[in-house]
Design a protein around this motif. Structure first.
Motif, PDB file in Angstrom:
ATOM      1  N   CYS A   4       1.176   2.309  -4.543  1.00  0.00           N
ATOM      2  CA  CYS A   4       1.144   1.136  -5.412  1.00  0.00           C
ATOM      3  C   CYS A   4       2.444   0.340  -5.286  1.00  0.00           C
ATOM      4  O   CYS A   4       2.446  -0.882  -5.303  1.00  0.00           O
ATOM      5  CB  CYS A   4       0.931   1.555  -6.862  1.00  0.00           C
ATOM      6  SG  CYS A   4      -0.690   2.276  -7.137  1.00  0.00           S
ATOM      7  N   HIS A  28      -6.507  -0.336  -0.166  1.00  0.00           N
ATOM      8  CA  HIS A  28      -5.875   0.143  -1.391  1.00  0.00           C
ATOM      9  C   HIS A  28      -6.475  -0.579  -2.603  1.00  0.00           C
ATOM     10  O   HIS A  28      -6.786   0.047  -3.620  1.00  0.00           O
ATOM     11  CB  HIS A  28      -4.364  -0.077  -1.316  1.00  0.00           C
ATOM     12  CG  HIS A  28      -3.622   0.452  -2.510  1.00  0.00           C
ATOM     13  ND1 HIS A  28      -2.912   1.627  -2.492  1.00  0.00           N
ATOM     14  CD2 HIS A  28      -3.505  -0.035  -3.770  1.00  0.00           C
ATOM     15  CE1 HIS A  28      -2.392   1.844  -3.692  1.00  0.00           C
ATOM     16  NE2 HIS A  28      -2.731   0.842  -4.492  1.00  0.00           N
ATOM     17  N   CYS A  32      -7.913   0.840  -6.143  1.00  0.00           N
ATOM     18  CA  CYS A  32      -6.900   0.860  -7.196  1.00  0.00           C
ATOM     19  C   CYS A  32      -7.020  -0.377  -8.091  1.00  0.00           C
ATOM     20  O   CYS A  32      -6.655  -1.481  -7.693  1.00  0.00           O
ATOM     21  CB  CYS A  32      -5.512   0.952  -6.572  1.00  0.00           C
ATOM     22  SG  CYS A  32      -4.201   0.977  -7.785  1.00  0.00           S
ATOM     23  N   CYS A  35      -3.600  -2.320  -8.957  1.00  0.00           N
ATOM     24  CA  CYS A  35      -3.079  -3.224  -7.942  1.00  0.00           C
ATOM     25  C   CYS A  35      -3.993  -4.438  -7.785  1.00  0.00           C
ATOM     26  O   CYS A  35      -3.533  -5.537  -7.510  1.00  0.00           O
ATOM     27  CB  CYS A  35      -2.915  -2.500  -6.604  1.00  0.00           C
ATOM     28  SG  CYS A  35      -1.540  -1.347  -6.646  1.00  0.00           S
TER      29      CYS A  35
HETATM   30 ZN   LIG Z   1      -2.330   0.733  -6.501  1.00  0.00          ZN
END
Ligand SMILES: [Zn+2]
Length: 79
Positions: A4, A28, A32, A35
């Motif tokens: 992150c 990612h 996530c 993020c």
């Molecule tokens: Zn992340």
């Protein structure tokens, strides 16, 4: 897999499309939510400030900041 912290560091390059790590960031972001939100808010902030500059109203920092916060508030409500 990027962390992150790494994503946060290169998020602005990602929005400028000037990073070779684009696909790793996208991967990612798929996984996530934090993020995802971070990059989305950064994008809103950048777009708004760009508009402000184009409209030559960039001198009023308070106005810009209020708009950014409004936009982020609306955005998180629609989440
Ligand atoms: Zn992340």
């Amino acid at each position: 897999m990027l962390s992150c912290k790494q994503v946060a560091t290169i998020a602005s390059d990602y929005l400028d499309k000037s990073t070779p790590l684009k696909w790793q960031i996208r991967l990612h972001l798929l996984m996530c939510a934090n993020c995802r939100r971070f990059v989305r808010h950064m994008k809103i902030t950048r777009e708004l400030s760009k508009q402000m500059v184009l409209n030559k109203t960039a001198d009023d920092v308070d106005t810009i900041w209020n708009k950014v916060q409004q936009q982020i508030k609306q955005d998180s409500q629609s989440d």
